[in-house]
Design an enzyme around this catalytic site. Structure first.
Site, PDB file in Angstrom:
ATOM      1  N   HIS A 118       0.831  -1.214   0.000  1.00 13.05           N
ATOM      2  CA  HIS A 118       0.000   0.000   0.000  1.00 13.05           C
ATOM      3  C   HIS A 118       0.859   1.254   0.000  1.00 13.05           C
ATOM      4  CE1 HIS A 118       0.543   0.870   4.317  1.00 13.05           C
ATOM      5  NE2 HIS A 118       0.362  -0.412   4.561  1.00 13.05           N
ATOM      6  N   CYS A 172       3.016  -4.999   6.390  1.00  9.81           N
ATOM      7  CA  CYS A 172       2.724  -4.694   4.998  1.00  9.81           C
ATOM      8  C   CYS A 172       3.995  -4.208   4.293  1.00  9.81           C
ATOM      9  CB  CYS A 172       1.664  -3.596   4.903  1.00  9.81           C
ATOM     10  SG  CYS A 172       0.027  -4.181   5.352  1.00  9.81           S
TER      11      CYS A 172
END
Lengths: 389, 432
Positions: free
Chosen positions: A221, A238
């Protein structure tokens, strides 16, 4: 202001740093001043800017006493050290680390034509592949040109605060393995924190599950508005890219694009690619055995190929029963769009296979993803998913 | 290191680069007015030689300069040009010799120092080059002030940039730049000489650097002052003060520049009162470190290790050291007497030959000093960076002085001249 294109801000930062190396301090200062004003949330660039300014200052604080004239000086505030608190110290070290990694990554790009060994056998239908080297904070993007991969981009990424090797939910680590992009989530649907959007990954995959690894929601992301990039180890697991880079990926990559994630990538030199690919072809024999066994409905052979602890996605039926429903009456099974990804870790060696099975008996091709594990000298299928059905 | 090219009228704006390294440009002249009226005839000859040099006919230029100097051996401009020609012809030792002679004879001209520095740097003697450049800056107090102000501005901008990099909150943007204003410029020392006109190339380079796009609102305030203070070709004092007020009007809080009213501060200073505003012509060399900087910014962070030069001491040097120590203790005693408001002891530190800077008589001055010192509820005088040079019975002491009395808190650079009288050192002049 229009955001800079993917990779552009970093390119300009590296150019400025290179100017420092060439002793062109004024050029560097000018370049990085322009960069920081165009990309005001690029903290590492501000650090370079600050260092350059401070360097100039350092040359000048010992200005000599004048021989005449009178200076009125206004007493400066007592000089307080601003860099001492632990959080600030961490931030400073993190930014220096970021800069170092960016510089090193640019200086040590693999030789053209090199690929990670895991991505050796990609079918031409797989248009792109990504490989992340956490030690370099780098994501390499490959474009598949008629079966051979060419690197077409590389981007700075951040990983988990506690590094690599995710084993359980909340451990703030980034998983290692071969994954595939699932969905694209536009930034508008997400909290600001995720920036311009997210690409989901299929962690935990069947191998992770077999190994007992837990957790979920491992995405690629973007960054929140106040940060152009995050520190090298900053996320909860992430993989974080700058918004321009993420936007670029969202626009250009397909769903089900493979993402190889490793602490350190092992690059296969271009001259070794053909040889290794040939060696890998022995695995294709296993797949052909599997195809033959189904074509002939050879139950003994099938039982031999499927592992005893085969993971049953829906729980009830055995894998053979499940695929029987598809393969009934199909004696002419052919395999196509065959891609084989290799992976090995402490828990074993495996092959992840994407393929399509076709037959005159099928209304349409059957897409399968298989996980094969090496057991002694044999390969056993321990998981099989029907894709896109 | 400044890229400084100086200019004869006919070569206006033409930068003259002698060396491939970026630090190298030699000033090739400095305006006709510098040496108290050069004759028109000599100006023509100089122009002719400069033109030859510009056309790359250095050997021919050298011949013409030499024959001219036979007739007019003391023509400073031609000698200077001869130095430039020698540098052009790669006769560095010869050029160095010429510029050293010029710095000795005309210690108030910055240009020969600059060129000397360029030559030293080309020889790899960077330390020597930096020393010479500092001397160049010292030729004019305005340069030094502008120089220091530029440093302060960079410090302020660096501070703002660190804050952005490290996400410091406002309270911690605590590196407060100190900004010095030129409030008074003493006339240059040689009679009838106008200060050198600032070289446009230099000024442009400097203001470009300073006014590089500011990353933040804070820095913007700083750079607006930067344009006004150090870089201007011909800034008046009032303009500088106006600039300071503009800073005050902008976001002073975050930038941290405190600009108090200069007038309020100055009259209480012990020596000099502000002179009426005069035209200040500031020439600011663009600082460009010659030291190698490693590529990673982390390397930039580390301060360059200081190199020490070992000096062998002779007996003579030791005697000089003793004199230096005496002067230092005399200066410290003077400051201590001042601080403890022991006016008699304070005034005794001054020689009978002391000339008050305000032009008043010694007696009148002493009276004023007495009133000012006794009247204060408390005084603190602290000296930093005390440096003393001794030449026979004369000495010069340079230091930074912090003076606090009540709400007044000033810092200034000060130079005391002292002489040895009956074995004791007394102050003969006091200047900022």
């Amino acid at each position: 202001m229009k955001p800079l294109a993917a990779g552009k801000a970093e390119e300009r930062l590296l150019q400025a740093i290179e100017m420092v190396g060439q002793q062109n301090l004024d050029g560097a200062l000018k370049a990085v001043a322009a960069l920081t004003s165009e990309v005001p949330n690029f903290r590492a660039a501000h650090l370079v800017y600050a260092d350059l300014l401070r360097f100039k200052t350092g040359r000048m604080v010992s200005a000599p006493a004048p021989v005449g004239g009178m200076l009125v000086k206004h007493a400066p505030q007592p000089a307080t050290s601003v860099l001492l608190s632990p959080e600030v110290q961490d931030q400073l070290q993190g930014l220096q680390d970021e800069l170092r990694r960016r510089v090193q990554a640019a200086a040590s790009l693999p030789v053209e034509g090199s690929i990670p060994a895991e991505l050796l056998m990609l079918d031409a239908s797989v248009r792109q592949a990504m490989a992340i080297d956490a030690s370099k904070s780098r994501l390499y993007l490959f474009t598949n040109e008629g079966g051979s991969l060419r690197m077409t981009g590389n981007f700075y990424v951040s990983v988990g605060k506690l590094g690599m090797g995710k084993t359980e939910a909340g451990d703030q680590r980034t998983p290692q393995g071969v994954y595939f992009i699932g969905r694209q989530i536009p930034g508008a649907k997400l909290p600001e924190f995720y920036g311009k959007g997210a690409l989901t990954m299929n962690y935990p995959n069947d191998w992770d599950r077999l190994a007992g690894r837990s957790g979920s929601g491992i995405w690629l992301h973007g960054t929140p508005p106040d940060q152009y990039a995050r520190l090298p180890e900053a996320s909860d697991g992430c993989v974080v890219l700058s918004n321009p880079d993420l936007t670029f990926l969202m626009r250009s990559i397909d769903l089900q694009t493979p993402v190889l994630v490793r602490e350190q990538l092992q690059w296969l030199a271009p001259q070794d690619v053909a040889g290794r690919r040939k060696a890998e072809q022995s695995f294709l024999k296993v797949l052909d055995d599997w195809r033959m066994a189904w074509s002939r409905k050879d139950q003994r052979k099938l039982a031999d190929l499927y592992a005893a602890d085969f993971m049953k996605p829906e729980g009830s039926t055995s894998p053979v029963e499940r695929l029987n429903a598809y393969f009934i009456g199909a004696a002419d099974i052919a395999l196509k769009d065959l891609s084989v990804y290799s992976w090995a870790d402490a828990k074993g060696e495996l092959r992840v296979v994407n393929l399509k099975a076709s037959s005159k008996a099928f209304a349409k091709d059957l897409s399968l993803r298989q996980y094969w594990r090496k057991s002694g000298t044999h390969w056993k299928l321990f998981s099989e998913d029907v894709m896109g059905s | 290191m400044p890229i400084a090219s100086r200019v004869l009228p006919c070569l206006s704006g033409h930068a003259y680069s002698l060396f491939a390294r970026p630090l190298a440009a030699v000033i090739i002249g400095w305006g006709a007015t510098v040496h108290g009226g050069a004759a028109l005839a000599s100006q023509e000859s100089i122009n002719a030689v400069a033109k030859l040099l510009e056309q790359g006919k250095a050997t021919q230029a050298a011949r013409q300069a030499e024959s001219y100097l036979k007739q007019n051996p003391s023509d400073v401009q031609m000698r200077f040009l001869q130095g430039v020609i020698a540098a052009q012809l790669k006769q560095n030792q010869q050029a160095i010799k010429i510029f050293i002679a010029l710095t000795k004879e005309y210690p108030n001209l910055p240009e020969p120092y600059n060129n000397l520095a360029v030559l030293y740097a080309a020889e790899g003697q960077e330390r020597k080059a930096s020393e010479v450049l500092e001397q160049a800056i010292r030729t004019n107090p305005s340069y030094a002030t502008a120089h220091e102000n530029l440093g302060d501005l960079y410090a302020g901008m660096a501070s703002a940039a660190y804050s952005k990099a490290l996400q410091l909150d406002d309270k911690r943007k605590a590196i407060q730049p100190k900004l010095a204003l030129i409030t008074q410029i003493l006339p240059k020392h040689e009679e009838g000489s106008k200060p050198a006109v600032a070289d446009s190339a230099v000024v442009a380079a400097t203001s470009k650097t300073v006014a590089a796009p500011a990353a933040s609102a804070n820095a913007a305030a700083v750079s607006s002052s930067a344009k006004a203070v150090p870089g201007l070709k011909s800034a008046t004092v009032s303009a500088a003060v106006t600039a300071a007020k503009e800073i005050k009007a902008s976001d002073v809080k975050t930038v941290g520049i405190k600009t108090a009213d200069a007038k309020a501060t100055v009259p209480q200073e012990p020596v000099a009162a502000p002179a009426p505003a005069k035209t200040v012509e500031v020439r600011m060399p663009e600082p460009k470190p010659a030291a190698a900087v490693k590529s990673a910014a982390a390397a930039v962070v580390a301060d360059a290790p200081e190199r020490n030069t070992m000096k062998e001491k002779t007996a003579e040097v030791a005697a000089k050291d003793a004199a230096v120590a005496e002067v230092k203790s005399a200066v410290k005693a003077w400051a201590a007497a001042w601080q403890s408001q022991d006016v008699d002891r304070y005034l005794n530190a001054y020689s009978g030959d002391f000339k008050p800077a305000d032009g008043s008589s010694l007696a009148k001055w002493k009276e004023t000093r007495r009133e000012r010192i006794v009247g204060k509820s408390g005084i603190s005088v602290t000296l930093h960076d005390l440096q003393v040079s001794v030449d026979g019975d004369k000495a010069t002491a340079r230091f930074r002085q912090s003076y606090v009395a009540g709400a007044l808190n000033t810092r200034m650079k000060k130079t005391l001249k002292l002489q040895r009288e009956k074995g004791l050192w007394h102050i003969t002049s006091e200047g900022a």
